[in-house]
Design a protein around this motif. Structure first.
Motif, PDB file in Angstrom:
ATOM      1  N   UNK A  47      38.149  51.743 -47.825  1.00 21.89           N
ATOM      2  CA  UNK A  47      36.876  52.466 -47.870  1.00 21.89           C
ATOM      3  C   UNK A  47      35.926  51.763 -48.832  1.00 21.89           C
ATOM      4  N   UNK A  48      34.706  51.491 -48.353  1.00 19.67           N
ATOM      5  CA  UNK A  48      33.769  50.732 -49.160  1.00 19.67           C
ATOM      6  C   UNK A  48      32.345  51.234 -48.906  1.00 19.67           C
ATOM      7  N   UNK A  49      31.357  50.475 -49.366  1.00 16.23           N
ATOM      8  CA  UNK A  49      29.962  50.759 -49.039  1.00 16.23           C
ATOM      9  C   UNK A  49      29.507  52.120 -49.518  1.00 16.23           C
ATOM     10  N   UNK A  50      28.778  52.811 -48.649  1.00 17.07           N
ATOM     11  CA  UNK A  50      28.189  54.096 -49.036  1.00 17.07           C
ATOM     12  C   UNK A  50      29.220  55.203 -49.191  1.00 17.07           C
ATOM     13  N   UNK A  51      30.450  54.983 -48.738  1.00 15.94           N
ATOM     14  CA  UNK A  51      31.507  55.973 -48.996  1.00 15.94           C
ATOM     15  C   UNK A  51      31.687  56.201 -50.496  1.00 15.94           C
ATOM     16  N   UNK A  67      36.294  50.926 -43.262  1.00 20.16           N
ATOM     17  CA  UNK A  67      35.169  51.828 -43.009  1.00 20.16           C
ATOM     18  C   UNK A  67      34.215  51.785 -44.199  1.00 20.16           C
ATOM     19  N   UNK A  68      32.930  51.616 -43.902  1.00 21.62           N
ATOM     20  CA  UNK A  68      31.950  51.488 -44.968  1.00 21.62           C
ATOM     21  C   UNK A  68      30.865  52.535 -44.968  1.00 21.62           C
ATOM     22  N   UNK A  69      30.787  53.339 -43.887  1.00 23.36           N
ATOM     23  CA  UNK A  69      29.723  54.334 -43.789  1.00 23.36           C
ATOM     24  C   UNK A  69      30.245  55.589 -43.108  1.00 23.36           C
ATOM     25  N   UNK A  70      29.473  56.684 -43.239  1.00 25.26           N
ATOM     26  CA  UNK A  70      29.796  57.923 -42.534  1.00 25.26           C
ATOM     27  C   UNK A  70      29.841  57.679 -41.034  1.00 25.26           C
ATOM     28  N   UNK A  71      28.973  56.770 -40.544  1.00 29.99           N
ATOM     29  CA  UNK A  71      28.853  56.547 -39.103  1.00 29.99           C
ATOM     30  C   UNK A  71      30.086  55.867 -38.537  1.00 29.99           C
ATOM     31  N   UNK A 124      38.400  46.429 -37.217  1.00 30.48           N
ATOM     32  CA  UNK A 124      37.036  46.634 -37.703  1.00 30.48           C
ATOM     33  C   UNK A 124      36.166  47.124 -36.555  1.00 30.48           C
ATOM     34  N   UNK A 125      35.038  47.724 -36.906  1.00 33.74           N
ATOM     35  CA  UNK A 125      34.112  48.255 -35.904  1.00 33.74           C
ATOM     36  C   UNK A 125      32.694  47.856 -36.252  1.00 33.74           C
ATOM     37  N   UNK A 126      31.951  47.402 -35.259  1.00 29.34           N
ATOM     38  CA  UNK A 126      30.511  47.295 -35.391  1.00 29.34           C
ATOM     39  C   UNK A 126      29.985  46.008 -35.944  1.00 29.34           C
ATOM     40  N   UNK A 127      29.022  46.123 -36.869  1.00 33.34           N
ATOM     41  CA  UNK A 127      28.107  45.016 -37.090  1.00 33.34           C
ATOM     42  C   UNK A 127      27.453  45.027 -38.468  1.00 33.34           C
ATOM     43  N   UNK A 128      28.011  45.750 -39.419  1.00 31.64           N
ATOM     44  CA  UNK A 128      27.357  45.849 -40.723  1.00 31.64           C
ATOM     45  C   UNK A 128      27.873  44.791 -41.696  1.00 31.64           C
ATOM     46  N   UNK A 129      27.109  44.588 -42.773  1.00 27.33           N
ATOM     47  CA  UNK A 129      27.441  43.503 -43.694  1.00 27.33           C
ATOM     48  C   UNK A 129      28.746  43.760 -44.443  1.00 27.33           C
ATOM     49  N   UNK A 130      29.129  45.036 -44.652  1.00 28.16           N
ATOM     50  CA  UNK A 130      30.435  45.305 -45.269  1.00 28.16           C
ATOM     51  C   UNK A 130      31.559  44.744 -44.409  1.00 28.16           C
TER      52      UNK A 130
END
Length: 384
Positions: A37-41, A9-13, A101-107
């Motif tokens: 946990x990475x990214x904006x977390x 998980x890399x974001x609140x979303x 994993x979920x979604x489509x972000x660069x993380x």
């Protein structure tokens, strides 16, 4: 045997969408889980939202440092490189049976390529979709080609995954996690929500989230002056505004929001978090911006969405989605239309194309039933 599942998980979303699945996996003695946990977390600038994981009782959290304080293309590319190194070190220590994993972000791209090289089977949620206004679109299809197990949210997305050459036996339609949350997760009452936020949600009210548009021929989409002006010139509404994600131009968008932070009818919150975001959406009259939540989740509340620009082009839509350009007058007109009694009466009987339910339960039961070790080399053998 206990299956060891890693979840990124890399974001609140994405945490909001993954939370029910994480919770069920961590309560199930058939699994052992590690949450990366990475990214904006891990970014104070974006609300240090790892605190939400901790407050929700998520166990076995591993922090992956990766986010550079920049919104440029070079900075994002370097962040992906740093994340790749960090994920490689973390995954090599964990002996995972599968990475979810979920979604489509660069993380997520960084995590997936590490898992691929380490021969860790990848299970991917929300594949097969199209969002023409973001480079997420390219990343999402890349993740599909790296993934071994696919959890699309609707049959039409499953069909696109098959068109990309993936085996039908690896595809399991599970429904949208966001809608699953709405149907199953408890939310804050209006009083609890207002106490948590420290301000009153006065009607009529709009929830506003605008993210950078990373793949567009119209650079004006990342200039939100028209949206800011539309808000200033529609003072009959109250506005709850959340920060954008950490893509390019995110800082510039935050700077533009700061121009109206002193208005009495505007409340800016860096991150609402999963529970408060869902709870706010339940109590507002409309959603404004270009977040996928306005397309996927908002219709389940019978709430209209004013979707601005091209970021969500390609997604199926409820009749409650009003598509407009980044134009002040078009946005003002859509706000008034969305808050009208005629529109609200229509919304009562509308159908959300993403409405399924039991997404998390289906993902957990599927992972439990599969022989995950058979996926570790199968994809590459099939292509020879």
């Amino acid at each position: 045997m206990i299956k060891k599942i890693g979840i990124v998980t890399g974001t609140r979303a994405d945490f909001g969408l993954l939370y029910r699945t994480i919770s069920m996996l961590q309560a199930d003695n058939r699994f052992e889980t590690t949450i990366f946990a990475c990214g904006t977390h891990l970014s104070p600038e974006y609300g240090m939202t790892i605190s939400e994981l901790e407050s929700k009782g998520v166990k076995n959290i591993v922090k992956i440092e990766m986010l550079l304080s920049t919104s440029s293309g070079v900075g994002i590319a370097k962040s992906v490189g740093l994340a790749t190194i960090s994920f490689a070190d973390a995954f090599s220590k964990e002996n995972l049976d599968c990475l979810l994993i979920l979604g489509d972000r660069y993380e997520i791209l960084a995590a997936a390529q590490c898992a691929m090289f380490l021969n860790i089977p990848i299970a991917h949620i929300h594949g097969g979709e199209v969002t023409e206004g973001a480079f997420d679109d390219c990343i999402r299809h890349s993740l599909t080609k790296m993934a071994n197990i696919h959890f699309p949210v609707a049959q039409q997305f499953a069909n696109r995954i098959k068109q990309l050459g993936e085996s039908e036996s690896s595809i399991f339609v599970v429904g949208a996690p966001g809608v699953d949350n709405i149907l199953n997760e408890p939310r804050l009452s209006l009083t609890e929500l207002e106490n948590s936020l420290g301000f009153s949600i006065k009607k009529p009210c709009a929830l506003v989230t605008y993210h950078p548009v990373t793949k567009t021929k119209n650079n004006k989409e990342n200039d939100i002056a028209s949206l800011v002006d539309a808000i200033k010139e529609t003072p009959e509404l109250n506005y709850i505004i959340t920060y954008p994600n950490a893509d390019g131009c995110g800082k510039e968008i935050i700077e533009q929001w700061s121009k109206i932070k002193e208005l009495n009818n505007v409340h800016i919150v860096p991150s609402l978090g999963f529970l408060r975001y869902l709870s706010v959406m339940e109590h507002v009259d409309c959603v404004i911006g270009n977040s996928s939540s306005g397309i996927i989740e908002a219709p389940s509340y019978n709430v209209g969405t004013i979707n601005i620009g091209s970021r969500q082009d390609g997604r199926p839509r409820s009749e409650l989605i009003l598509d407009v350009a980044m134009d002040k007058e078009a946005i003002k007109q859509a706000i008034r239309a969305c808050c009208s009694e005629e529109f609200k009466n229509k919304a009562i009987s509308s159908i959300n194309p993403y409405r399924e339910g039991d997404t998390a339960k289906t993902i957990v039961s599927t992972l439990a039933s599969l022989n995950l070790s058979s996926f570790s080399i199968k994809k590459f053998v099939d292509r020879k």
